[in-house]
Motif scaffolding. Structure first.
Motif, PDB file in Angstrom:
ATOM      1  N   MET A   1     -28.906  -1.373   2.455  1.00  0.00           N
ATOM      2  CA  MET A   1     -28.662  -2.096   1.208  1.00  0.00           C
ATOM      3  C   MET A   1     -28.371  -1.086   0.087  1.00  0.00           C
ATOM      4  N   THR A   2     -27.195  -1.204  -0.512  1.00  0.00           N
ATOM      5  CA  THR A   2     -26.817  -0.316  -1.611  1.00  0.00           C
ATOM      6  C   THR A   2     -27.493  -0.771  -2.896  1.00  0.00           C
ATOM      7  N   LEU A   3     -28.176   0.147  -3.549  1.00  0.00           N
ATOM      8  CA  LEU A   3     -28.873  -0.187  -4.777  1.00  0.00           C
ATOM      9  C   LEU A   3     -27.966   0.039  -5.982  1.00  0.00           C
ATOM     10  N   PRO A   4     -27.994  -0.865  -6.962  1.00  0.00           N
ATOM     11  CA  PRO A   4     -27.129  -0.731  -8.139  1.00  0.00           C
ATOM     12  C   PRO A   4     -27.574   0.406  -9.042  1.00  0.00           C
ATOM     13  N   SER A   5     -26.612   0.987  -9.732  1.00  0.00           N
ATOM     14  CA  SER A   5     -26.929   2.025 -10.716  1.00  0.00           C
ATOM     15  C   SER A   5     -27.380   1.368 -12.014  1.00  0.00           C
ATOM     16  N   ILE A   6     -28.231   2.077 -12.758  1.00  0.00           N
ATOM     17  CA  ILE A   6     -28.899   1.500 -13.926  1.00  0.00           C
ATOM     18  C   ILE A   6     -28.439   2.173 -15.213  1.00  0.00           C
ATOM     19  N   GLY A   7     -28.215   1.351 -16.229  1.00  0.00           N
ATOM     20  CA  GLY A   7     -28.009   1.822 -17.587  1.00  0.00           C
ATOM     21  C   GLY A   7     -29.029   1.175 -18.499  1.00  0.00           C
ATOM     22  N   GLN A  30     -39.416   6.896 -15.573  1.00  0.00           N
ATOM     23  CA  GLN A  30     -39.071   5.989 -14.484  1.00  0.00           C
ATOM     24  C   GLN A  30     -38.636   6.773 -13.249  1.00  0.00           C
ATOM     25  N   ASP A  31     -38.949   6.230 -12.056  1.00  0.00           N
ATOM     26  CA  ASP A  31     -38.653   6.960 -10.827  1.00  0.00           C
ATOM     27  C   ASP A  31     -37.213   6.764 -10.352  1.00  0.00           C
ATOM     28  N   VAL A  32     -36.396   6.118 -11.179  1.00  0.00           N
ATOM     29  CA  VAL A  32     -34.966   5.976 -10.909  1.00  0.00           C
ATOM     30  C   VAL A  32     -34.218   6.457 -12.148  1.00  0.00           C
ATOM     31  N   PRO A  33     -33.237   7.324 -12.001  1.00  0.00           N
ATOM     32  CA  PRO A  33     -32.501   7.805 -13.174  1.00  0.00           C
ATOM     33  C   PRO A  33     -31.628   6.708 -13.777  1.00  0.00           C
ATOM     34  N   ALA A  34     -31.369   6.840 -15.068  1.00  0.00           N
ATOM     35  CA  ALA A  34     -30.562   5.839 -15.763  1.00  0.00           C
ATOM     36  C   ALA A  34     -29.775   6.495 -16.885  1.00  0.00           C
ATOM     37  N   GLN A  35     -28.610   5.936 -17.169  1.00  0.00           N
ATOM     38  CA  GLN A  35     -27.847   6.346 -18.345  1.00  0.00           C
ATOM     39  C   GLN A  35     -28.397   5.588 -19.546  1.00  0.00           C
ATOM     40  N   VAL A  36     -28.880   6.301 -20.535  1.00  0.00           N
ATOM     41  CA  VAL A  36     -29.526   5.678 -21.685  1.00  0.00           C
ATOM     42  C   VAL A  36     -28.629   5.819 -22.915  1.00  0.00           C
ATOM     43  N   ALA A  94     -45.349   0.872 -16.524  1.00  0.00           N
ATOM     44  CA  ALA A  94     -45.255   1.310 -15.125  1.00  0.00           C
ATOM     45  C   ALA A  94     -44.018   2.188 -14.969  1.00  0.00           C
ATOM     46  N   ASP A  95     -44.033   3.064 -13.965  1.00  0.00           N
ATOM     47  CA  ASP A  95     -42.904   3.974 -13.791  1.00  0.00           C
ATOM     48  C   ASP A  95     -41.932   3.538 -12.697  1.00  0.00           C
ATOM     49  N   ASP A  96     -42.133   2.321 -12.152  1.00  0.00           N
ATOM     50  CA  ASP A  96     -41.242   1.849 -11.086  1.00  0.00           C
ATOM     51  C   ASP A  96     -40.423   0.631 -11.511  1.00  0.00           C
ATOM     52  N   VAL A  97     -40.326   0.381 -12.830  1.00  0.00           N
ATOM     53  CA  VAL A  97     -39.631  -0.810 -13.317  1.00  0.00           C
ATOM     54  C   VAL A  97     -38.167  -0.786 -12.908  1.00  0.00           C
ATOM     55  N   PHE A  98     -37.492   0.329 -13.096  1.00  0.00           N
ATOM     56  CA  PHE A  98     -36.058   0.396 -12.791  1.00  0.00           C
ATOM     57  C   PHE A  98     -35.808   0.204 -11.294  1.00  0.00           C
ATOM     58  N   ARG A  99     -36.674   0.793 -10.469  1.00  0.00           N
ATOM     59  CA  ARG A  99     -36.503   0.655  -9.016  1.00  0.00           C
ATOM     60  C   ARG A  99     -36.657  -0.798  -8.581  1.00  0.00           C
ATOM     61  N   ARG A 100     -37.622  -1.496  -9.159  1.00  0.00           N
ATOM     62  CA  ARG A 100     -37.829  -2.891  -8.793  1.00  0.00           C
ATOM     63  C   ARG A 100     -36.673  -3.764  -9.288  1.00  0.00           C
ATOM     64  N   TRP A 187     -24.554 -18.240 -12.489  1.00  0.00           N
ATOM     65  CA  TRP A 187     -25.478 -17.138 -12.302  1.00  0.00           C
ATOM     66  C   TRP A 187     -26.922 -17.625 -12.430  1.00  0.00           C
ATOM     67  N   LYS A 188     -27.853 -16.852 -11.886  1.00  0.00           N
ATOM     68  CA  LYS A 188     -29.274 -17.204 -11.920  1.00  0.00           C
ATOM     69  C   LYS A 188     -30.012 -16.350 -12.948  1.00  0.00           C
ATOM     70  N   ILE A 189     -31.075 -16.925 -13.506  1.00  0.00           N
ATOM     71  CA  ILE A 189     -31.973 -16.203 -14.406  1.00  0.00           C
ATOM     72  C   ILE A 189     -33.364 -16.205 -13.770  1.00  0.00           C
ATOM     73  N   LEU A 190     -33.903 -15.042 -13.521  1.00  0.00           N
ATOM     74  CA  LEU A 190     -35.212 -14.913 -12.883  1.00  0.00           C
ATOM     75  C   LEU A 190     -36.226 -14.374 -13.874  1.00  0.00           C
ATOM     76  N   TYR A 191     -37.353 -15.066 -13.993  1.00  0.00           N
ATOM     77  CA  TYR A 191     -38.486 -14.537 -14.753  1.00  0.00           C
ATOM     78  C   TYR A 191     -39.396 -13.818 -13.771  1.00  0.00           C
ATOM     79  N   GLU A 192     -39.549 -12.505 -13.980  1.00  0.00           N
ATOM     80  CA  GLU A 192     -40.355 -11.684 -13.080  1.00  0.00           C
ATOM     81  C   GLU A 192     -41.535 -11.092 -13.853  1.00  0.00           C
ATOM     82  N   PRO A 193     -42.718 -11.726 -13.760  1.00  0.00           N
ATOM     83  CA  PRO A 193     -43.867 -11.281 -14.555  1.00  0.00           C
ATOM     84  C   PRO A 193     -44.427  -9.933 -14.144  1.00  0.00           C
ATOM     85  N   GLU A 194     -44.068  -9.441 -12.966  1.00  0.00           N
ATOM     86  CA  GLU A 194     -44.553  -8.128 -12.544  1.00  0.00           C
ATOM     87  C   GLU A 194     -43.836  -6.998 -13.277  1.00  0.00           C
ATOM     88  N   LEU A 195     -42.706  -7.295 -13.891  1.00  0.00           N
ATOM     89  CA  LEU A 195     -41.994  -6.318 -14.721  1.00  0.00           C
ATOM     90  C   LEU A 195     -42.465  -6.513 -16.154  1.00  0.00           C
TER      91      LEU A 195
END
Length: 290
Positions: A1-7, A30-36, A94-100, A187-195
């Protein structure tokens, strides 16, 4: 599974330097790099030392207008698949938000928006921060019809299809306009309380323009996005709710002025949602009259 890149897009007016520094530090961890991309709404950003792309604007474009500047840069780059937007006084605890976030978007190509759970420094989530009518349990995950502007993630393919924030709103109800367009596009909108985005407990009414822009933009939203028979139902219901809730004559005067402004000024292009979308929102627990 290809993971999307994050900005990441953050908009600031330079009024909360300590909070902004803390937020940028939490993004860096964060444990995933991102363009900020950091957008300065009428602020030069000269005091920001973080290694991010800085876009100082000469004028205040409002929250949606400022965010559009960052979103356009990242979307046009072709290097980002998902954009996370964060309030400048928020904090990622948390430091895994971007990965999730990556994993959620990779698992469902029709996922357009992920809404984070907003909680104060004690972990408490206010009812108004839960994007559903039955807000008793902020930990209930699932598909919803709305999201909080303070912390969320967008699919870039969705943005390319439905467009960016309604910049003319400046402040208030821009989330509803974008959410309704997203749902109408399938499109779908997901509420994810763990983030979780930690955010101080504040009142939106602290802004001087709150009542005026809230009323004006609610009228614009109805005129732009609702099927014609629902426009008077929506506005009539919110007139009653406002009269029941407002306690100050000056606030009511500002609200009435904004409501009239929304009726007499251009609301932008009208593209009402399909009745199928109305039914979908109703099945999800929030018909577009509430």
């Amino acid at each position: 599974m290809t993971l999307p890149s994050i900005g990441v897009v953050i908009v600031t007016m330079g009024t909360r330097p300590r909070e902004l520094d803390d937020l940028l530090a939490s993004v860096e961890k964060q444990d995933v790099p991102a363009q900020v991309v950091l957008v300065g709404n009428a602020t030069p950003l000269t005091d920001v030392s973080a290694d991010v792309t800085k876009i100082p604007l000469e004028e205040n474009l409002g929250c949606p207008g400022g965010r559009n500047v960052g979103l356009k840069m990242l979307c046009d780059s072709g290097e980002v698949d998902v954009v996370i937007e964060l309030d400048d006084d928020g904090l990622l605890i948390a430091d895994d938000v971007f990965r999730r976030v990556q994993q959620l978007f990779a698992a469902d190509l029709k996922l357009g928006i992920i809404g984070f759970r907003v909680a104060d420094e004690y972990g408490h989530t206010e009812r108004r921060w839960v994007p559903r009518l039955r807000a008793d349990d902020p930990m209930r995950r699932g598909l919803v019809t709305a999201f909080l502007g303070g912390g969320h993630a967008f699919s870039v393919p969705m943005l390319n299809e439905i467009g960016l924030w309604p910049a003319e709103f400046f402040f208030g109800h821009e989330e509803s306009d974008l959410a309704w367009r997203s749902l109408d596009g399938g499109w779908k909108i997901l509420y994810e309380p763990e983030l979780v985005l930690q955010h101080p407990k504040t009142s939106p009414a602290r802004h001087a323009v709150y009542y005026r822009f809230t009323a004006r933009n609610r009228v614009w939203l109805a005129r732009r996005r609702l099927p014609a028979p629902l426009v008077p139902v929506y506005l009539g219901l919110w007139i009653l709710l406002t009269l029941a809730r407002i306690r100050s004559l000056s606030d009511l005067k500002a609200w009435c002025g904004g409501f009239w402004e929304g009726l007499r000024t251009s609301c932008g292009p009208r593209k009402p949602m399909k009745w199928r979308t109305v039914w979908q929102m109703t099945r999800l627990g929030r018909p577009p009259i509430l």
